[in-house]
Design an enzyme around this catalytic site. Sequence first.
Site: not given
Length: 149
Positions: A57, A59, A87, A90
């Site tokens: 992801h 992040e 999410c 993260c």
Amino acid sequence: MSENLFDDELWMRKALDLAHQAAEEDEIPIGAVVVYKNQVIGKGYNQTEKLKDVTAHAEMLAITAAASWLNNKFLEDCTLYVTIEPCLMCAGAIHWSRPSRLVYGASEPKFGFSGVRNDLTGLHTEVTGGVLASECAQLMKDFFRTKRS
């Protein structure tokens, strides 16, 4: 450490540029930058398809790059800008990496951490949402609209 709204918008635009790059590569269009002393020290955009890695992801990639730049697992005195509310995975990484601030664009009612718990990022991190929210949300809507057509 508190940036003003102009700075937040400036850095969020950098994250949006990365989100557009993700979309161009047919990845979910989320971008992230980590800022330390008015400098980007980590950046990322979703690359789960490209890397065949569910943890790739924006992040996560930005946090890893920033920690490497700082040579420290903690991102104290840093701000993480991300186009969409993180999410749970993260948010956990944000909690453990301890940035001073998290600034996100659009809320994510389905998968965002605040749907579970508003304080998941921990006591070390001030959270600000809604910076360039319309632009961030529109990019996601446009991306998924093309997927469904």
